[in-house]
Motif scaffolding. Sequence first.
Motif, short mmCIF file in Angstrom:
data_model
loop_
_atom_site.label_atom_id
_atom_site.label_comp_id
_atom_site.label_asym_id
_atom_site.label_seq_id
_atom_site.Cartn_x
_atom_site.Cartn_y
_atom_site.Cartn_z
N GLU A 182 1.05 -0.94 -0.06
CA GLU A 182 -0.07 0.04 -0.14
C GLU A 182 0.98 1.43 0.22
O GLU A 182 0.61 2.16 -0.72
N ALA A 183 1.31 1.13 1.08
CA ALA A 183 2.63 2.39 0.57
C ALA A 183 3.67 2.58 -0.75
O ALA A 183 3.92 3.61 -0.84
N LEU A 184 3.79 1.62 -1.11
CA LEU A 184 4.49 2.03 -2.94
C LEU A 184 2.93 2.13 -4.21
O LEU A 184 3.17 3.28 -4.07
N LEU A 185 1.91 1.34 -3.64
CA LEU A 185 0.91 1.90 -3.91
C LEU A 185 0.84 3.61 -3.67
O LEU A 185 0.67 4.49 -4.92
N GLU A 186 0.93 4.12 -3.01
CA GLU A 186 0.97 5.55 -2.46
C GLU A 186 2.26 6.54 -3.62
O GLU A 186 1.86 7.23 -4.14
N VAL A 187 3.28 6.21 -3.06
CA VAL A 187 4.06 6.40 -3.36
C VAL A 187 3.51 6.30 -5.07
O VAL A 187 4.15 7.97 -5.90
N GLY A 188 3.44 5.62 -5.48
CA GLY A 188 3.21 5.98 -7.43
C GLY A 188 2.25 6.54 -7.77
O GLY A 188 2.50 7.06 -8.77
N ASN A 189 1.13 6.76 -6.83
CA ASN A 189 0.09 7.18 -7.33
C ASN A 189 0.44 8.46 -7.14
O ASN A 189 0.20 9.62 -7.91
N ILE A 190 1.41 9.10 -6.15
CA ILE A 190 1.74 10.31 -6.55
C ILE A 190 2.25 10.73 -7.39
O ILE A 190 2.76 12.03 -8.09
N ILE A 191 3.43 10.10 -7.43
CA ILE A 191 4.55 10.48 -8.60
C ILE A 191 4.28 10.03 -9.90
O ILE A 191 4.07 11.16 -10.69
N ILE A 192 2.81 9.37 -10.18
CA ILE A 192 2.53 9.09 -11.81
C ILE A 192 1.28 10.82 -12.11
O ILE A 192 1.54 11.26 -12.78
N ASN A 193 0.33 11.01 -10.56
CA ASN A 193 -0.09 11.88 -10.78
C ASN A 193 0.78 13.80 -11.26
O ASN A 193 0.38 14.21 -12.23
N ALA A 194 1.64 13.16 -10.46
CA ALA A 194 2.93 14.35 -10.94
C ALA A 194 3.52 14.69 -12.97
O ALA A 194 3.24 15.49 -12.68
N GLY A 195 3.35 13.22 -12.86
CA GLY A 195 4.06 13.36 -14.87
C GLY A 195 2.79 13.46 -14.99
O GLY A 195 3.10 14.00 -15.93
#
Lengths: 206, 380
Positions: A109-122
């Motif tokens: 879940e932590a990785l999901l959130e990190v990925g979510n933040i990065i992808i949304n930024a992109g």
Amino acid sequence: MIELDDLQKDMLTELFNLGMGNAGSALSEMVSEEVLLSIPEISFMDKNELTALLEVDSGGHISGVSQQFSGMLLGQALLTFPTQKSLELVRLLLQDSVPLENLTEFEEEALLEVGNIIINAGLSSLADIFDDEISSDLPVFSSGSCQDVIKSQNKTVNTQQTVLYLQVNFSIEKEKIKGYVVYLLDVESIESLAAHIDNYISKLNI
Amino acid sequence: MSNNIDKLLSVELLTEVVNTNATGIIIIDHEHNIIFWNKWLEDASLIQRNDAINQNLFQLFPILENSRIHKAIDQSISKGNASFISYAFNKNTFPLFSNGNKQKPLKQILYIKPVLLKNNQRYCYIQINDATAAATREQQLRKMAHDAKALSDLKSGFVSSVSHELRTPLTSIVGALGLLKAGVDSPSSETSQQMLNIASSNTERLLLLINDILDIEKIESGKFDYHFSKENINELIEVSIKNNIGLTEKYKVKFSFVKDAAIPDFSFDKDRITQVMNNLISNAAKFEPDNGTVEIQSLLENNKVRIMVKDHGEGIPALFQDKVFQSFTQADVSNTKNIAGTGLGLAISKKIIESHHGDIGFDTIENKGTLFYFTLPLTR
């Protein structure tokens, strides 16, 4: 196969770096530790070439987060790491030293959130090129062989063989971890993106 | 006609389903005003729907102002991005409780999604999942993994130390016997006699070590037997001193014993306490300077007996003090008399005293000496 010239690459790199700066701040706040993100490389790439690149770097097993997006562009975004590295990243961010071989549910879940933040930024960066919206769906965790993970990204969108590929460097507490962001786009999106990049550049030059 | 009924049924049905969903669901408009608040939320937040509808989310929950959740909601409304808020990184989310009990806050994971309708109206949908059980499981898993690793580290440290301790006397034995075998000298010569003595004393040392290791293993695995019987501790100490009389010549020390005659017979394991006394006495003898006296004393205290063994040696260095009762640590004191202990004696003594529900410890003063003591309760 679309190629990016130097000017286009520079412009895209700068745009994404801006977006990643925001993502880095958000992550830094979340973990109370400075997290620096940078994009050293961007290009359009053939999917097979990408799979091969990932295979070499990861030893065959990757883990990551993907999100569908729609609006000006239609496709799937994927942030992925060699699985061992995804473990390292999450453990660094959580300041965790649990000696387990796999990601626990918590860490996933932590990785999901990190990925979510990065992808949304992109996606925000891409949206800026279009001066319009690109909306995203919720992040989903995926893990497996490079082939399987890349293939499974085709589920709802008929994406093309060409993908937009970015390398992302995470720098936390003197550790550096390399991740890969891949935008799988449908054919209209690729053409649209290429056209809009040039538009954006010419607008800047005026 | 049936189309209208379908639509009506659909809306009512869907509303009921969402309202009674097993997760929290909030729908807010683009100005953060709450337009839907389901039953799960009423129960978890202790805020009824009527008090939530039309309220501004951040006025209802000021604690969320400028939080990650606030930013994610804004992103969903302005950019159409969906966000996932994990418990791992976000311990402070909505103030929600289990069964309305404020002592039991809910751990949460959130899904924040934009909703764009055909009339360009924008809404934000927030789903709240209870992650409390998962978080507890995770914590237990982590603890087990940590404990397993600590145990594994402890084990390899122990194996390492044991191997080293076994190798040292064995090397001497091999060396001495090797020379004898090579016939370097005649079998009855003084040198040969010396070699035999070395081999013999190191063999004894090995045996002592192996016995101690077996004891420690039995203690750790709970197989160390105790046999309690009513005994006289002063008598035990006197016997122990007598049995260690050889040390007086070896280490050039004397023993004195001041006994408290008021100590009654009481229940303890005679053999094991003898083991402890032997350990403390031989340690004190090693550290007592030449021609000194090791002072032994028994004392009746309130409902317990205190036994003290005091030497007048260099004392225990500060850096070493918290390792005294650990396995295989012996102070590296330069002028002690050729220490030949196993390094396990005090570790075993500690376990024995603890099994009697007593205490064991020491007081030490640099260059003045050390007093080791243990207590035993009169009643078990």
